[in-house]
Design a protein around this motif. Structure first.
Motif, PDB file in Angstrom:
ATOM      1  N   LEU A  74      70.096 -50.977  54.289  1.00  0.00           N
ATOM      2  CA  LEU A  74      70.126 -50.641  53.011  1.00  0.00           C
ATOM      3  C   LEU A  74      71.105 -49.586  52.328  1.00  0.00           C
ATOM      4  N   GLY A  75      71.675 -49.003  53.267  1.00  0.00           N
ATOM      5  CA  GLY A  75      72.810 -48.078  52.866  1.00  0.00           C
ATOM      6  C   GLY A  75      74.169 -48.889  52.481  1.00  0.00           C
ATOM      7  N   GLU A  76      74.292 -49.963  53.035  1.00  0.00           N
ATOM      8  CA  GLU A  76      75.259 -50.668  52.762  1.00  0.00           C
ATOM      9  C   GLU A  76      75.112 -51.896  51.538  1.00  0.00           C
ATOM     10  N   SER A  77      74.195 -51.753  51.143  1.00  0.00           N
ATOM     11  CA  SER A  77      73.551 -52.743  49.917  1.00  0.00           C
ATOM     12  C   SER A  77      74.026 -52.104  48.800  1.00  0.00           C
ATOM     13  N   ASP A  78      73.962 -52.872  47.870  1.00  0.00           N
ATOM     14  CA  ASP A  78      74.358 -52.905  46.175  1.00  0.00           C
ATOM     15  C   ASP A  78      72.904 -52.241  45.402  1.00  0.00           C
ATOM     16  N   PHE A  79      71.911 -52.051  46.135  1.00  0.00           N
ATOM     17  CA  PHE A  79      70.546 -51.676  45.363  1.00  0.00           C
ATOM     18  C   PHE A  79      71.015 -50.326  44.814  1.00  0.00           C
ATOM     19  N   THR A  80      70.220 -50.248  43.560  1.00  0.00           N
ATOM     20  CA  THR A  80      70.375 -48.870  42.828  1.00  0.00           C
ATOM     21  C   THR A  80      69.582 -47.955  43.815  1.00  0.00           C
ATOM     22  N   ALA A  81      69.546 -46.727  43.410  1.00  0.00           N
ATOM     23  CA  ALA A  81      68.946 -45.669  44.189  1.00  0.00           C
ATOM     24  C   ALA A  81      67.415 -45.774  43.884  1.00  0.00           C
ATOM     25  N   GLU A  82      67.019 -46.292  42.464  1.00  0.00           N
ATOM     26  CA  GLU A  82      65.642 -46.558  42.254  1.00  0.00           C
ATOM     27  C   GLU A  82      64.933 -47.594  43.231  1.00  0.00           C
ATOM     28  N   ASN A  83      66.013 -48.602  43.438  1.00  0.00           N
ATOM     29  CA  ASN A  83      65.524 -49.755  44.298  1.00  0.00           C
ATOM     30  C   ASN A  83      65.264 -49.457  45.694  1.00  0.00           C
ATOM     31  N   VAL A  84      66.144 -48.585  46.065  1.00  0.00           N
ATOM     32  CA  VAL A  84      66.188 -47.994  47.530  1.00  0.00           C
ATOM     33  C   VAL A  84      64.802 -47.490  47.692  1.00  0.00           C
ATOM     34  N   ASN A  85      64.421 -46.334  46.737  1.00  0.00           N
ATOM     35  CA  ASN A  85      63.465 -45.594  46.633  1.00  0.00           C
ATOM     36  C   ASN A  85      62.209 -46.507  46.868  1.00  0.00           C
TER      37      ASN A  85
ATOM     38  N   SER B 260      65.906 -57.258  45.232  1.00  0.00           N
ATOM     39  CA  SER B 260      64.951 -56.091  45.880  1.00  0.00           C
ATOM     40  C   SER B 260      63.372 -56.671  45.688  1.00  0.00           C
ATOM     41  N   ASP B 261      62.837 -57.565  44.813  1.00  0.00           N
ATOM     42  CA  ASP B 261      61.606 -58.100  44.700  1.00  0.00           C
ATOM     43  C   ASP B 261      61.128 -58.809  46.022  1.00  0.00           C
ATOM     44  N   LEU B 262      62.100 -59.704  46.647  1.00  0.00           N
ATOM     45  CA  LEU B 262      62.124 -60.356  47.675  1.00  0.00           C
ATOM     46  C   LEU B 262      62.122 -59.364  49.056  1.00  0.00           C
ATOM     47  N   VAL B 263      62.941 -58.402  48.986  1.00  0.00           N
ATOM     48  CA  VAL B 263      62.663 -57.503  50.075  1.00  0.00           C
ATOM     49  C   VAL B 263      61.536 -56.618  50.199  1.00  0.00           C
ATOM     50  N   ILE B 264      60.994 -56.229  49.106  1.00  0.00           N
ATOM     51  CA  ILE B 264      59.817 -55.351  48.834  1.00  0.00           C
ATOM     52  C   ILE B 264      58.731 -56.470  49.338  1.00  0.00           C
ATOM     53  N   SER B 265      58.672 -57.643  48.932  1.00  0.00           N
ATOM     54  CA  SER B 265      57.636 -58.530  49.266  1.00  0.00           C
ATOM     55  C   SER B 265      57.512 -58.902  50.511  1.00  0.00           C
ATOM     56  N   ALA B 266      58.535 -59.010  51.121  1.00  0.00           N
ATOM     57  CA  ALA B 266      58.538 -59.251  52.839  1.00  0.00           C
ATOM     58  C   ALA B 266      57.894 -58.220  53.568  1.00  0.00           C
ATOM     59  N   LEU B 267      58.008 -56.970  52.909  1.00  0.00           N
ATOM     60  CA  LEU B 267      57.552 -55.726  53.706  1.00  0.00           C
ATOM     61  C   LEU B 267      55.922 -55.808  53.359  1.00  0.00           C
ATOM     62  N   LEU B 268      55.613 -56.260  52.128  1.00  0.00           N
ATOM     63  CA  LEU B 268      54.061 -56.006  51.797  1.00  0.00           C
ATOM     64  C   LEU B 268      53.459 -57.309  51.854  1.00  0.00           C
ATOM     65  N   HIS B 269      53.830 -58.371  52.466  1.00  0.00           N
ATOM     66  CA  HIS B 269      53.320 -59.721  52.452  1.00  0.00           C
ATOM     67  C   HIS B 269      51.937 -59.763  52.878  1.00  0.00           C
ATOM     68  N   ASP B 270      51.695 -58.936  53.873  1.00  0.00           N
ATOM     69  CA  ASP B 270      50.071 -58.952  54.494  1.00  0.00           C
ATOM     70  C   ASP B 270      49.053 -58.015  53.852  1.00  0.00           C
TER      71      ASP B 270
ATOM     72  N   GLU C 184      51.045 -72.892  47.523  1.00  0.00           N
ATOM     73  CA  GLU C 184      51.638 -71.718  47.124  1.00  0.00           C
ATOM     74  C   GLU C 184      53.162 -72.042  47.371  1.00  0.00           C
ATOM     75  N   LEU C 185      53.435 -72.484  48.333  1.00  0.00           N
ATOM     76  CA  LEU C 185      55.027 -72.843  48.690  1.00  0.00           C
ATOM     77  C   LEU C 185      55.410 -73.856  47.570  1.00  0.00           C
ATOM     78  N   MET C 186      54.632 -74.927  47.289  1.00  0.00           N
ATOM     79  CA  MET C 186      54.945 -75.970  46.527  1.00  0.00           C
ATOM     80  C   MET C 186      55.184 -75.461  45.059  1.00  0.00           C
ATOM     81  N   GLN C 187      54.512 -74.395  44.547  1.00  0.00           N
ATOM     82  CA  GLN C 187      54.525 -73.788  43.400  1.00  0.00           C
ATOM     83  C   GLN C 187      55.595 -72.790  43.151  1.00  0.00           C
ATOM     84  N   ASN C 188      55.881 -72.042  43.969  1.00  0.00           N
ATOM     85  CA  ASN C 188      56.872 -70.928  43.500  1.00  0.00           C
ATOM     86  C   ASN C 188      57.925 -70.698  44.768  1.00  0.00           C
ATOM     87  N   SER C 189      59.073 -70.698  44.169  1.00  0.00           N
ATOM     88  CA  SER C 189      60.246 -70.657  45.252  1.00  0.00           C
ATOM     89  C   SER C 189      60.382 -69.396  46.053  1.00  0.00           C
ATOM     90  N   LEU C 190      60.222 -68.262  44.997  1.00  0.00           N
ATOM     91  CA  LEU C 190      60.207 -66.889  45.715  1.00  0.00           C
ATOM     92  C   LEU C 190      59.219 -66.563  46.870  1.00  0.00           C
TER      93      LEU C 190
END
Length: 299
Positions: free
Chosen positions: A54-65, A109-119, A193-199
């Motif tokens: 995360l520290g090496e990424s280009d995410f904004t401070a808000e997204n990292v938080n 960042s939406d994908l990264v957060i969703s991966a954390l919260l997927h369950d 869901e897989l068929m309907q939403n690429s994210l």
């Protein structure tokens, strides 16, 4: 054990505080308490790597938080939950999200957060009853992805229709049917869901990989291994087909095309092993085929 991250240090204290009650629960579910405890170090090391990335990424401070907030939520809500391999649950969403960052070079960042919260909506009562809370904190896109990865119950009429087709075409007895129908919501709902939403497809592909493509970790528990193989097998082909379409739109999703090609190869290479485990599974003496189930669902 020398733990460095505050999240895992707190988790260790919670584990020790819960003490005999938790140990008894683990024992009763045929899991190994020592394996769960040992996974603390693995989780700690992974979280350190995750934060470094995360520290090496280009995410904004808000997204990292926000990402760190999602990490905290995982530990708070499901820290003491066990995986099928008896490791503590946080290792799974961390692995899933880490893979998105490292293999896909994900800048979304939406994908990264969703991966954390997927369950989260599926496992935590508060968020299952109030999914809007996820949207309020992390945004509409994250809520949509997490909802898309949450198994939903089919209506009674649809469920009955599948049950009739399965009984007639597979010839399963009553006990076998009960076990098959336990997974029908997953079989049908996830594929829709897989068929309907690429994210959803992108995020789910790494969640799925951390489950279905690591079944060899369950060699000491063959019944669970075989049951999960049948649960996952038929979706592998859907993922493989879907990677072709995603590879054409990687710029749109802020992910790496090379990463998509890499995970597609992992799925293709893992498929024979998953199929091998699936073919070993029997419901009360009745051989069950996930591929026959696939034909019914796709028809």
């Amino acid at each position: 054990m020398r733990l460095k991250t505050k999240e895992v240090q707190n988790l260790e204290r919670r584990l020790e505080k819960t003490g005999p009650e938790w140990t008894e629960k683990v024992s009763q579910s045929n899991n190994n308490f020592q394996r769960a405890y040992d996974s603390l170090q693995e989780i700690d090391n992974l979280l350190i790597k995750y934060r470094a990335l995360l520290g090496e990424s280009d995410f904004t401070a808000e997204n990292v938080n926000l990402i760190n907030s999602a990490v905290s939520l995982v530990f708070e809500e499901e820290g003491l939950t066990l995986r099928p391999d008896a490791k503590l649950y946080p290792i799974h969403p961390l692995e899933t999200s880490y893979s998105l960052l490292s293999e896909l070079d994900c800048k979304n960042s939406d994908l990264v957060i969703s991966a954390l919260l997927h369950d989260t909506m599926e496992d935590v009562d508060e968020y299952r009853k109030h999914p809007e809370k996820i949207g309020r904190i992390y945004g509409k896109v994250v809520r949509t992805i997490v909802e898309g990865m949450t198994t939903k119950s089919l209506s009674g009429k649809v469920r009955a229709s599948y049950e009739l087709q399965i009984r007639e075409r597979l010839g399963l007895d009553k006990n076998a049917m009960a076990l098959v129908m336990d997974n029908i919501d997953y079989y049908v709902g996830v594929r829709q869901e897989l068929m309907q939403n690429s994210l959803v497809r992108i995020t789910k592909s790494y969640d799925f990989a951390d489950n279905a493509l690591k079944l060899s970790n369950l060699d000491s528990n063959p019944k669970t291994q075989q049951r999960l193989a049948n649960k996952y097998l038929y979706l592998i082909d859907d993922f493989i087909e879907g990677f072709e379409e995603i590879a054409k739109k990687t710029d749109q999703f802020d992910i790496s095309r090379e990463g998509i090609i890499k995970i597609k190869k992992r799925y293709i290479q893992a498929r024979p092993e998953v199929k091998k485990y699936a073919q070993q599974w029997k419901y009360y003496g009745t051989q069950f085929s996930a591929m026959k189930m696939l034909k019914i669902i796709r028809s």
